[in-house]
Scaffold this motif. Structure first.
Motif, PDB file in Angstrom:
ATOM      1  N   LEU A 196      40.589  50.049  44.389  1.00 14.99           N
ATOM      2  CA  LEU A 196      40.000  48.792  43.927  1.00 14.99           C
ATOM      3  C   LEU A 196      41.064  47.919  43.265  1.00 14.99           C
ATOM      4  CD1 LEU A 196      37.465  47.041  43.418  1.00 14.99           C
ATOM      5  CD2 LEU A 196      37.171  48.288  41.256  1.00 14.99           C
ATOM      6  N   GLU A 197      41.925  48.538  42.461  1.00 12.93           N
ATOM      7  CA  GLU A 197      43.003  47.801  41.801  1.00 12.93           C
ATOM      8  C   GLU A 197      43.934  47.163  42.827  1.00 12.93           C
ATOM      9  OE1 GLU A 197      43.525  50.260  37.595  1.00 12.93           O
ATOM     10  OE2 GLU A 197      44.646  50.910  39.386  1.00 12.93           O
ATOM     11  N   ASN A 198      44.273  47.907  43.858  1.00  9.56           N
ATOM     12  CA  ASN A 198      45.178  47.378  44.883  1.00  9.56           C
ATOM     13  C   ASN A 198      44.542  46.204  45.627  1.00  9.56           C
ATOM     14  OD1 ASN A 198      47.113  49.289  44.279  1.00  9.56           O
ATOM     15  ND2 ASN A 198      46.427  50.722  45.849  1.00  9.56           N
ATOM     16  N   PHE A 199      43.253  46.319  45.920  1.00  3.12           N
ATOM     17  CA  PHE A 199      42.585  45.247  46.649  1.00  3.12           C
ATOM     18  C   PHE A 199      42.531  43.967  45.820  1.00  3.12           C
ATOM     19  CE2 PHE A 199      38.886  42.731  47.842  1.00  3.12           C
ATOM     20  CZ  PHE A 199      39.045  42.633  49.218  1.00  3.12           C
ATOM     21  N   LEU A 200      42.199  44.115  44.531  1.00  5.29           N
ATOM     22  CA  LEU A 200      42.052  42.947  43.666  1.00  5.29           C
ATOM     23  C   LEU A 200      43.361  42.534  43.006  1.00  5.29           C
ATOM     24  CD1 LEU A 200      38.675  43.826  41.902  1.00  5.29           C
ATOM     25  CD2 LEU A 200      39.037  42.189  43.760  1.00  5.29           C
ATOM     26  N   GLU A 201      44.435  43.319  43.255  1.00  2.00           N
ATOM     27  CA  GLU A 201      45.737  43.063  42.625  1.00  2.00           C
ATOM     28  C   GLU A 201      45.582  42.999  41.105  1.00  2.00           C
ATOM     29  OE1 GLU A 201      47.447  39.623  44.431  1.00  2.00           O
ATOM     30  OE2 GLU A 201      47.805  40.621  46.360  1.00  2.00           O
ATOM     31  N   ALA A 202      44.872  43.986  40.606  1.00  2.00           N
ATOM     32  CA  ALA A 202      44.634  44.096  39.153  1.00  2.00           C
ATOM     33  C   ALA A 202      44.920  45.533  38.739  1.00  2.00           C
ATOM     34  CB  ALA A 202      43.193  43.714  38.827  1.00  2.00           C
ATOM     35  N   PRO A 203      46.198  45.892  38.502  1.00  2.72           N
ATOM     36  CA  PRO A 203      46.606  47.281  38.292  1.00  2.72           C
ATOM     37  C   PRO A 203      46.134  47.922  36.985  1.00  2.72           C
ATOM     38  CG  PRO A 203      48.449  45.796  37.931  1.00  2.72           C
ATOM     39  CD  PRO A 203      47.347  44.961  38.487  1.00  2.72           C
ATOM     40  N   SER A 204      45.519  47.161  36.109  1.00  8.76           N
ATOM     41  CA  SER A 204      45.134  47.749  34.810  1.00  8.76           C
ATOM     42  C   SER A 204      43.625  47.946  34.647  1.00  8.76           C
ATOM     43  CB  SER A 204      45.666  46.867  33.671  1.00  8.76           C
ATOM     44  OG  SER A 204      45.107  45.560  33.748  1.00  8.76           O
ATOM     45  N   ILE A 205      42.885  47.929  35.736  1.00 12.66           N
ATOM     46  CA  ILE A 205      41.428  48.132  35.619  1.00 12.66           C
ATOM     47  C   ILE A 205      41.122  49.494  35.016  1.00 12.66           C
ATOM     48  CG2 ILE A 205      39.273  48.414  36.918  1.00 12.66           C
ATOM     49  CD1 ILE A 205      40.236  46.327  38.876  1.00 12.66           C
ATOM     50  N   HIS A 206      41.913  50.508  35.397  1.00 10.42           N
ATOM     51  CA  HIS A 206      41.624  51.867  34.925  1.00 10.42           C
ATOM     52  C   HIS A 206      41.834  52.023  33.418  1.00 10.42           C
ATOM     53  CE1 HIS A 206      45.991  52.024  35.377  1.00 10.42           C
ATOM     54  NE2 HIS A 206      45.999  53.143  34.662  1.00 10.42           N
ATOM     55  N   THR A 207      42.630  51.144  32.830  1.00 14.25           N
ATOM     56  CA  THR A 207      42.862  51.238  31.380  1.00 14.25           C
ATOM     57  C   THR A 207      42.103  50.177  30.594  1.00 14.25           C
ATOM     58  OG1 THR A 207      44.851  49.877  31.668  1.00 14.25           O
ATOM     59  CG2 THR A 207      45.138  52.280  31.627  1.00 14.25           C
ATOM     60  N   ASN A 208      42.023  48.977  31.137  1.00 16.73           N
ATOM     61  CA  ASN A 208      41.405  47.873  30.400  1.00 16.73           C
ATOM     62  C   ASN A 208      39.957  47.585  30.787  1.00 16.73           C
ATOM     63  OD1 ASN A 208      43.761  47.387  28.949  1.00 16.73           O
ATOM     64  ND2 ASN A 208      44.569  46.023  30.539  1.00 16.73           N
ATOM     65  N   GLY A 209      39.545  48.081  31.959  1.00 21.98           N
ATOM     66  CA  GLY A 209      38.195  47.797  32.408  1.00 21.98           C
ATOM     67  C   GLY A 209      38.082  46.440  33.073  1.00 21.98           C
ATOM     68  N   ILE A 210      36.944  46.207  33.729  1.00 23.46           N
ATOM     69  CA  ILE A 210      36.719  44.976  34.487  1.00 23.46           C
ATOM     70  C   ILE A 210      36.695  43.752  33.577  1.00 23.46           C
ATOM     71  CG2 ILE A 210      34.977  43.705  35.818  1.00 23.46           C
ATOM     72  CD1 ILE A 210      36.439  45.618  37.555  1.00 23.46           C
ATOM     73  N   LYS A 211      35.982  43.833  32.489  1.00 22.11           N
ATOM     74  CA  LYS A 211      35.785  42.645  31.650  1.00 22.11           C
ATOM     75  C   LYS A 211      37.083  42.123  31.056  1.00 22.11           C
ATOM     76  CE  LYS A 211      30.969  43.674  30.534  1.00 22.11           C
ATOM     77  NZ  LYS A 211      29.979  43.964  29.466  1.00 22.11           N
ATOM     78  N   ARG A 212      38.000  43.005  30.714  1.00 21.72           N
ATOM     79  CA  ARG A 212      39.271  42.556  30.156  1.00 21.72           C
ATOM     80  C   ARG A 212      40.212  42.058  31.238  1.00 21.72           C
ATOM     81  NH1 ARG A 212      40.842  47.001  25.437  1.00 21.72           N
ATOM     82  NH2 ARG A 212      39.075  46.524  24.041  1.00 21.72           N
ATOM     83  N   CYS A 213      40.142  42.694  32.423  1.00 21.27           N
ATOM     84  CA  CYS A 213      41.034  42.266  33.516  1.00 21.27           C
ATOM     85  C   CYS A 213      40.613  40.921  34.085  1.00 21.27           C
ATOM     86  CB  CYS A 213      41.037  43.318  34.624  1.00 21.27           C
ATOM     87  SG  CYS A 213      41.916  44.824  34.187  1.00 21.27           S
ATOM     88  N   PHE A 214      39.313  40.638  34.042  1.00 26.39           N
ATOM     89  CA  PHE A 214      38.806  39.367  34.550  1.00 26.39           C
ATOM     90  C   PHE A 214      38.042  38.703  33.411  1.00 26.39           C
ATOM     91  CE2 PHE A 214      39.161  42.376  38.034  1.00 26.39           C
ATOM     92  CZ  PHE A 214      39.918  41.664  38.959  1.00 26.39           C
ATOM     93  N   ALA A 215      38.793  38.162  32.495  1.00 30.94           N
ATOM     94  CA  ALA A 215      38.235  37.684  31.229  1.00 30.94           C
ATOM     95  C   ALA A 215      37.334  36.468  31.386  1.00 30.94           C
ATOM     96  CB  ALA A 215      39.363  37.360  30.263  1.00 30.94           C
TER      97      ALA A 215
END
Length: 453
Positions: free
Chosen positions: A17-36
């Motif tokens: 999921l991180e690779n698809f969305l180009e958001a490598p920190s989802i596993h640590t920060n969660g969805i809400k923080r990665c997509f504020a």
């Protein structure tokens, strides 16, 4: 979005999921923080929705899926999560909602729960996959999936047990396709389960077969493809070629594959070819082996050898010179690609025609070649009438003699089929072919009359 990430609904791991969305920190920060921001969150969801809508030919609407997921989970949690033997319950639920609609042996409480699923519009595919512990709770945080192929097999085992033994298909083509799914995820499994159940329902009852046949007929692609074709770019590189002929039915053709061997034996097999426009605008080629219709007449379900589907881009012109088809499902009997090029060189066409004169053409399935003559003459309140072809007489067919005959319209593919020196009453929309001998006519209470009543 948090549900999609936490339940691994679309991807088997958070890293995918991180690779698809180009958001490598989802596993640590969660969805809400990665997509504020709401805008970024909406954009990410839109990307996911578009991806999976394209992968499933428009079958999966992610927004609707999420709503159905939450609704199904609440119902499952409150009514079915603590039940023993969930595989048997899943099978009972399928038999309750799909033909032949078996209700025997259901206790009053279980029947009430099943009925409530229909009343509330709960997604049966979701409930089935929850019973099998393949899709977790809507609020699950169980993490990555390491055994998705095994879970796929588990679901297919249930659906094969439920769908096997059908009158038309030995194994539903949709089941075969699902087994070979290259991207096995929870969402792709949900798609396949839904597709399998829809396909099964379309062929489980005669009136459904009629509706499915009509839907396909209305999507026929009537292209100008008569003539000679080969699989060597229109050149004379091989001694095999195709001869395609238009039938009386739009979008339906006879495609004979000829092959001349080293001993100058010229052998041909005439297939029936249907061209259909798919929901995504592509062109589908459905090919029937000559043995298929014999199997249908004898009540033998179609197997892999009997038929195949191919797909290609819809040609821009109605008279294409190239048709590069790719098989849409796995098969051990049919080639993976069928790359046809129209033969336009008159010298090569003359050579093909010369072979028919110089060598004796052989057709191993020639006795199964047929001619179909649509000829439904009249429809009354109680009967259908087809001319016998002998004097001014008609086959009088009671509508009550076969489930679904009351649906027949004057423009349906109903008429006379001749094959192997025999005559049949053909009802294409029902895949029904009745021999015109006395025993079969009596079985259906069909009479030969001189007047229409």
């Amino acid at each position: 979005m948090s549900c999609i990430a936490n339940t691994r609904l679309l991807f088997n791991s958070i890293s995918e999921l991180e690779n698809f969305l180009e958001a490598p920190s989802i596993h640590t920060n969660g969805i809400k923080r990665c997509f504020a921001s709401t805008q970024r969150l909406r954009s990410a969801f839109r990307d996911l929705a578009l991806e999976f809508e394209e992968e499933t030919d428009g079958y999966i609407n992610l927004k609707n899926v999420i709503v159905a997921y939450k609704k199904a989970w609440i119902f499952f949690r409150d009514n079915l999560s603590r039940r023993n033997d969930p595989f048997s319950i899943a099978l009972e639920l399928l038999r309750f909602y799909y033909p032949p609609y078996a209700t025997d042996g259901l206790g009053r409480k279980k029947r009430s729960i099943f009925e409530e699923i229909g009343k509330q519009g709960i997604s049966i595919p979701f409930i089935i996959l929850m019973l099998l512990k393949i899709i977790p709770g809507y609020d699950s945080k169980n993490g990555d999936i390491s055994n998705m192929p095994m879970l796929f097999d588990q679901a297919m085992a249930l659906l094969e047990k439920f769908t096997d033994g059908g009158d038309i298909f030995a194994t539903l083509p949709a089941v075969i396709t699902a087994k070979e799914e290259p991207n096995k995820t929870r969402i792709s499994l949900l798609y396949h389960v839904s597709n399998i159940l829809d396909t099964y329902e379309s062929f489980a009852e005669q009136e459904n077969i009629y509706e499915a046949s009509n839907a396909i007929k209305n999507c026929r692609a009537d292209l100008e493809i008569e003539g000679y074709w080969n699989e060597c770019d229109g050149k004379l590189l091989y001694t095999s070629f195709w001869h395609i002929e238009q039938t009386k039915d739009a979008g339906c053709y006879f495609a004979t594959h000829w092959k001349k061997d080293a001993d100058n034996n010229l052998t041909g097999i005439r297939y029936t070819l249907f061209l259909v426009e798919a929901a995504d605008g592509n062109l589908i080629a459905y090919i029937l082996h000559p043995m298929a219709i014999k199997h249908r007449m004898k009540g033998i379900a179609y197997t892999d050898k009997d038929h195949i589907w191919y797909k290609t881009a819809m040609p821009i012109e109605s008279n294409p010179d190239k048709l590069f088809f790719c098989r849409t499902m796995p098969s051990s009997s049919w080639q993976k690609n069928l790359n046809l090029t129209r033969v336009t060189d008159s010298k090569i066409i003359d050579i093909y025609k010369k072979w028919f004169v110089e060598y004796t053409p052989e057709k191993p399935f020639g006795q199964l070649e047929y001619e179909f003559y649509p000829n439904l003459y009249a429809i009354t309140n109680e009967h259908l009438y087809i001319p016998t072809g002998e004097g001014n007489t008609f086959y009088q067919i009671p509508k009550a003699s076969f489930d679904g005959f009351e649906q027949i319209h004057i423009n349906d593919n109903v008429g006379i089929m001749k094959m192997g020196g025999r005559t049949y009453l053909a009802f294409d929309e029902f895949l029904l072919y009745i021999p015109t001998n006395k025993i079969e006519l009596k079985k259906y209470d069909i009479k030969i009359v001189e007047h229409i009543e």
